[in-house]
Design a protein around this motif. Structure first.
Motif, mmCIF file in Angstrom:
data_model
loop_
_atom_site.group_PDB
_atom_site.id
_atom_site.type_symbol
_atom_site.label_atom_id
_atom_site.label_comp_id
_atom_site.label_asym_id
_atom_site.label_seq_id
_atom_site.Cartn_x
_atom_site.Cartn_y
_atom_site.Cartn_z
ATOM 1 N N LEU A 165 -32.451 -58.507 -5.458
ATOM 2 C CA LEU A 165 -31.430 -57.594 -5.153
ATOM 3 C C LEU A 165 -31.670 -56.286 -6.112
ATOM 4 O O LEU A 165 -30.935 -55.277 -5.794
ATOM 5 N N THR A 166 -32.361 -56.490 -7.238
ATOM 6 C CA THR A 166 -32.695 -54.962 -7.976
ATOM 7 C C THR A 166 -33.161 -54.088 -6.958
ATOM 8 O O THR A 166 -33.291 -52.923 -7.308
ATOM 9 N N TYR A 167 -33.969 -54.514 -5.977
ATOM 10 C CA TYR A 167 -34.920 -53.614 -4.886
ATOM 11 C C TYR A 167 -33.994 -53.520 -3.596
ATOM 12 O O TYR A 167 -34.655 -53.675 -2.749
ATOM 13 N N GLU A 168 -32.918 -53.798 -3.550
ATOM 14 C CA GLU A 168 -32.247 -53.837 -2.312
ATOM 15 C C GLU A 168 -32.439 -52.736 -1.535
ATOM 16 O O GLU A 168 -32.564 -52.903 -0.109
ATOM 17 N N LYS A 169 -32.392 -51.544 -2.119
ATOM 18 C CA LYS A 169 -32.658 -50.174 -1.114
ATOM 19 C C LYS A 169 -33.935 -50.139 -0.549
ATOM 20 O O LYS A 169 -34.024 -50.032 0.569
ATOM 21 N N GLU A 170 -34.758 -50.642 -1.537
ATOM 22 C CA GLU A 170 -36.282 -50.603 -0.999
ATOM 23 C C GLU A 170 -36.214 -51.605 0.181
ATOM 24 O O GLU A 170 -37.251 -51.256 1.185
ATOM 25 N N ILE A 171 -35.850 -52.740 -0.021
ATOM 26 C CA ILE A 171 -36.132 -54.138 0.854
ATOM 27 C C ILE A 171 -35.147 -53.684 2.138
ATOM 28 O O ILE A 171 -35.705 -53.756 3.426
ATOM 29 N N ASP A 172 -34.065 -53.023 1.960
ATOM 30 C CA ASP A 172 -33.413 -52.381 3.254
ATOM 31 C C ASP A 172 -34.329 -51.469 3.953
ATOM 32 O O ASP A 172 -34.413 -51.731 5.150
ATOM 33 N N GLU A 173 -34.861 -50.560 3.400
ATOM 34 C CA GLU A 173 -35.774 -49.716 4.219
ATOM 35 C C GLU A 173 -37.051 -50.449 4.781
ATOM 36 O O GLU A 173 -37.313 -50.172 6.007
ATOM 37 N N LEU A 174 -37.322 -51.355 4.173
ATOM 38 C CA LEU A 174 -38.612 -52.054 4.613
ATOM 39 C C LEU A 174 -38.315 -52.704 5.916
ATOM 40 O O LEU A 174 -39.227 -52.808 6.827
ATOM 41 N N ALA A 179 -27.056 -49.083 6.942
ATOM 42 C CA ALA A 179 -26.486 -49.061 5.597
ATOM 43 C C ALA A 179 -24.979 -49.874 5.620
ATOM 44 O O ALA A 179 -24.793 -49.819 4.362
ATOM 45 N N ASP A 180 -24.624 -50.290 6.392
ATOM 46 C CA ASP A 180 -23.307 -51.031 6.454
ATOM 47 C C ASP A 180 -23.648 -52.492 6.284
ATOM 48 O O ASP A 180 -22.620 -53.413 6.497
ATOM 49 N N THR A 181 -24.750 -52.920 5.919
ATOM 50 C CA THR A 181 -25.194 -54.360 6.026
ATOM 51 C C THR A 181 -25.718 -54.514 4.750
ATOM 52 O O THR A 181 -26.817 -54.025 4.071
ATOM 53 N N HIS A 182 -25.293 -55.750 4.054
ATOM 54 C CA HIS A 182 -25.644 -55.804 2.551
ATOM 55 C C HIS A 182 -26.279 -57.348 2.435
ATOM 56 O O HIS A 182 -25.721 -58.429 2.918
ATOM 57 N N GLN A 183 -27.444 -57.351 1.807
ATOM 58 C CA GLN A 183 -28.166 -58.589 1.480
ATOM 59 C C GLN A 183 -27.345 -59.411 0.442
ATOM 60 O O GLN A 183 -26.739 -59.089 -0.213
ATOM 61 N N SER A 184 -27.343 -60.856 0.726
ATOM 62 C CA SER A 184 -26.988 -61.793 -0.280
ATOM 63 C C SER A 184 -27.886 -62.332 -0.814
ATOM 64 O O SER A 184 -28.342 -61.720 -1.901
ATOM 65 N N VAL A 185 -28.329 -63.613 -0.554
ATOM 66 C CA VAL A 185 -29.345 -64.370 -1.278
ATOM 67 C C VAL A 185 -30.921 -64.088 -0.536
ATOM 68 O O VAL A 185 -31.107 -63.734 0.452
ATOM 69 N N LEU A 186 -31.771 -64.456 -1.175
ATOM 70 C CA LEU A 186 -33.178 -64.638 -0.658
ATOM 71 C C LEU A 186 -33.737 -66.046 -0.574
ATOM 72 O O LEU A 186 -33.725 -66.488 -1.668
#
Length: 214
Positions: A165-174, A179-186
């Motif tokens: 999640l430190t790199y959530e924005k980068e993984i979002d783009e990947l 934008a309205d959806t948020h990652q929780s766990v991997l």
């Protein structure tokens, strides 16, 4: 659907975070992961809104990219004062356990991108509240844990990880996450090596149980 011969209590007490024993070579059938997610969708969510989405990443290049972000986060974490290997350093009973945890974290940090399947449960919400977020994440984390239990019942290992999640924005783009959806766990998912798992050492219940107040 074939599941292991586990009692409910065995399932609950032997579903472990698996790092060093994930089989990085054996493919995981897509239908098996789908079964686990179908079971996870029976978990509770706030007001029964079910605003969850599940990303299943099997593409080699995308797994490698996520693995690199995870590796960077693990490297920073292991240098921090809160790293598992540093916690309870002066406690002769807990220090060896935490050192083993730190070692396994480092191991998975170098290999996350090689795990056959990466699963990221996400929660769709307009905004994240500024205060206590327990009510929000309570709508996805029970489902994520149900996924882990379902995987364990089918001979799969998972690891509960959040350092990505430190790199959530980068993984979002990947992954093209809105934008309205948020990652929780991997949740890295793979068959596991060895025979089975046993319950982990935990604090005695009398040390953490409070009846009718603190």
């Amino acid at each position: 659907m074939t599941t292991l011969d586990l009692t409910p209590d065995e399932l609950l007490t032997t579903t472990r975070t698996v790092r060093k024993r994930l089989d990085l070579e054996r493919p995981v059938p897509a239908e098996l992961v789908r079964e686990c997610i179908e079971i996870a969708l029976q978990a509770p969510s706030g007001s029964n809104r079910q605003m969850w989405h599940w990303l299943v990443i099997t593409d080699e290049e995308k797994r490698a990219a996520i693995g690199e972000y995870y590796r960077r986060s693990v490297a920073a974490y292991l240098e921090s004062s809160g790293a598992a290997g540093r916690l309870y350093a002066d406690d002769p009973e807990r220090a060896p356990i935490q050192q083993r945890v730190g070692s396994s974290v480092a191991y998975l940090g170098e290999r996350m991108g090689q795990v056959p399947v990466l699963v990221i449960p996400c929660l769709q919400t307009r905004s994240l509240p500024a205060g206590n977020q327990a009510g929000l994440w309570g709508s996805i984390l029970p489902a994520a844990w149900s996924y882990c239990l379902a995987a364990r019942a089918r001979g799969l290992g998972t690891a509960w990880t959040t350092l990505h999640l430190t790199y959530e924005k980068e993984i979002d783009e990947l992954l093209g996450i809105p934008a309205d959806t948020h990652q929780s766990v991997l949740l890295p998912t793979a068959y596991f090596t060895g025979d089975t798992f046993k319950p982990a050492a935990r604090q005695p219940v009398d040390e953490v149980l409070h009846l009718n107040g603190w």
